[in-house]
Design a protein around this motif. Sequence first.
Motif, PDB file in Angstrom:
ATOM      1  N   MET A   9    -103.203 -36.042  -5.428  1.00  0.00           N
ATOM      2  CA  MET A   9    -102.090 -36.973  -5.622  1.00  0.00           C
ATOM      3  C   MET A   9    -101.470 -36.709  -6.988  1.00  0.00           C
ATOM      4  O   MET A   9    -102.167 -36.381  -7.946  1.00  0.00           O
ATOM      5  N   THR A  12     -95.739 -39.611 -11.275  1.00  0.00           N
ATOM      6  CA  THR A  12     -94.307 -39.520 -11.543  1.00  0.00           C
ATOM      7  C   THR A  12     -94.046 -39.778 -13.022  1.00  0.00           C
ATOM      8  O   THR A  12     -94.585 -40.736 -13.575  1.00  0.00           O
ATOM      9  N   SER A 186    -103.415 -49.160  -5.751  1.00  0.00           N
ATOM     10  CA  SER A 186    -102.831 -47.956  -5.149  1.00  0.00           C
ATOM     11  C   SER A 186    -103.847 -47.212  -4.288  1.00  0.00           C
ATOM     12  O   SER A 186    -105.015 -47.062  -4.654  1.00  0.00           O
ATOM     13  N   TYR A 188    -104.890 -43.571  -2.261  1.00  0.00           N
ATOM     14  CA  TYR A 188    -104.781 -42.155  -2.636  1.00  0.00           C
ATOM     15  C   TYR A 188    -103.859 -41.460  -1.644  1.00  0.00           C
ATOM     16  O   TYR A 188    -104.132 -41.416  -0.451  1.00  0.00           O
ATOM     17  N   GLU A 189    -102.750 -40.907  -2.151  1.00  0.00           N
ATOM     18  CA  GLU A 189    -101.744 -40.262  -1.317  1.00  0.00           C
ATOM     19  C   GLU A 189    -101.796 -38.752  -1.538  1.00  0.00           C
ATOM     20  O   GLU A 189    -101.207 -38.236  -2.491  1.00  0.00           O
ATOM     21  N   GLY A 191    -101.172 -35.042  -2.044  1.00  0.00           N
ATOM     22  CA  GLY A 191    -100.000 -34.201  -2.199  1.00  0.00           C
ATOM     23  C   GLY A 191     -98.712 -34.922  -2.522  1.00  0.00           C
ATOM     24  O   GLY A 191     -97.661 -34.290  -2.640  1.00  0.00           O
ATOM     25  N   VAL A 192     -98.751 -36.229  -2.690  1.00  0.00           N
ATOM     26  CA  VAL A 192     -97.538 -37.028  -2.909  1.00  0.00           C
ATOM     27  C   VAL A 192     -97.368 -37.314  -4.401  1.00  0.00           C
ATOM     28  O   VAL A 192     -98.323 -37.657  -5.087  1.00  0.00           O
ATOM     29  N   ARG A 193     -96.125 -37.158  -4.894  1.00  0.00           N
ATOM     30  CA  ARG A 193     -95.811 -37.598  -6.260  1.00  0.00           C
ATOM     31  C   ARG A 193     -95.414 -39.060  -6.164  1.00  0.00           C
ATOM     32  O   ARG A 193     -94.297 -39.395  -5.792  1.00  0.00           O
ATOM     33  N   SER A 194     -96.320 -39.927  -6.525  1.00  0.00           N
ATOM     34  CA  SER A 194     -96.196 -41.350  -6.243  1.00  0.00           C
ATOM     35  C   SER A 194     -95.809 -42.167  -7.472  1.00  0.00           C
ATOM     36  O   SER A 194     -96.219 -41.870  -8.599  1.00  0.00           O
ATOM     37  N   ARG A 195     -95.038 -43.229  -7.238  1.00  0.00           N
ATOM     38  CA  ARG A 195     -94.704 -44.167  -8.312  1.00  0.00           C
ATOM     39  C   ARG A 195     -95.883 -45.081  -8.632  1.00  0.00           C
ATOM     40  O   ARG A 195     -95.842 -45.826  -9.609  1.00  0.00           O
TER      41      ARG A 195
END
Length: 326
Positions: A9, A12, A186, A188-189, A191-195
């Motif tokens: 993850m 940003t 939050s 865990y996402e 490969g995602v660029r998460s806010r």
Amino acid sequence: MTLPLIPPMLATPGTLPPAAQDARWAYETKQDGQRAVAYLAGDGTLLLRARSGEDITAAYPELRPLGEALGATSAVLDGEILALDEQGRANFQLLQSRMGLVHAPARAARMAARTPVHLVLFDVMHLAGHSLLKVPYSRRRGRLEELDLDGPHWSTPGALVGRGAQALEATREYGLEGLVCKRLDSLYEPGVRSRAWIKIRHMHSEDVIVGGWLPGKGRIAGLPGSLLVGQFSPDGRLRYIGGVGTGWSEAERTELAGLLRAGATDGCPFDPVPHVAGAHWVQPRLVGEVRYSVRTRSGLLRQPAWQRLRPDLMPEDSAAHLPDDA
């Protein structure tokens, strides 16, 4: 056991959460290293994958004993591989001597003795056969700390809940790269660029002299793709300190192209001449301001970004001078 492949993850870029929401966030030190996902199969083996998915295990033989740290318990862990300087701070230039040795195991072993790395662990995504991807960060962090992973080349530094402003100031005071803010709820996402994760990097700002440029490609063909910049040494030589390839709007890039063409010259203004293939040289008249994270030992700027032209400054009147320790 076959473990799931989990891309890390990503955070940003941003600023501190509002003070009213401070208690909903955890704060971790941002480290300047190589992101790595560690796969412990529970049979004593360790597999390390870079953010790209590449197997980098062979480059870091001193980390292999981590595979035995949890006994028969399998796990997928998120972390950052660091090379530490004499003050115990991450030094990316030192780490570069270790990266890329995946296909040179003998050299990797020699470098491990000379420049050992340290793996900082900050998340667990899979444990004992169970996925933790949909478990909130606060609970994942608790599970990670319960594993008590603290060894000769790896550790699990604590995270601070709340007090983000104090945490940010502390990283600045100790010369660390910055801070990562993680929302307690939050998930865990992969490969995602998460806010839900925010990274704040401390940056420095300095004047530089433009001495050359490299042409852009694709849609910016014919325009500068990057500027080659320098600063004056105490003896008056213009020393090359790196290439800056980001930070312009389309209009600014076009304006720079005209200024660079007007100042074109056959001779390189830098002394010594840098080994930059395809460079176009210009008379060292343009002064600009750049932001960057740190300098390497050789004085080069790391992660530089263009801020603005300084038409109000002449090169000889600017602050574009190398620091005493560069």
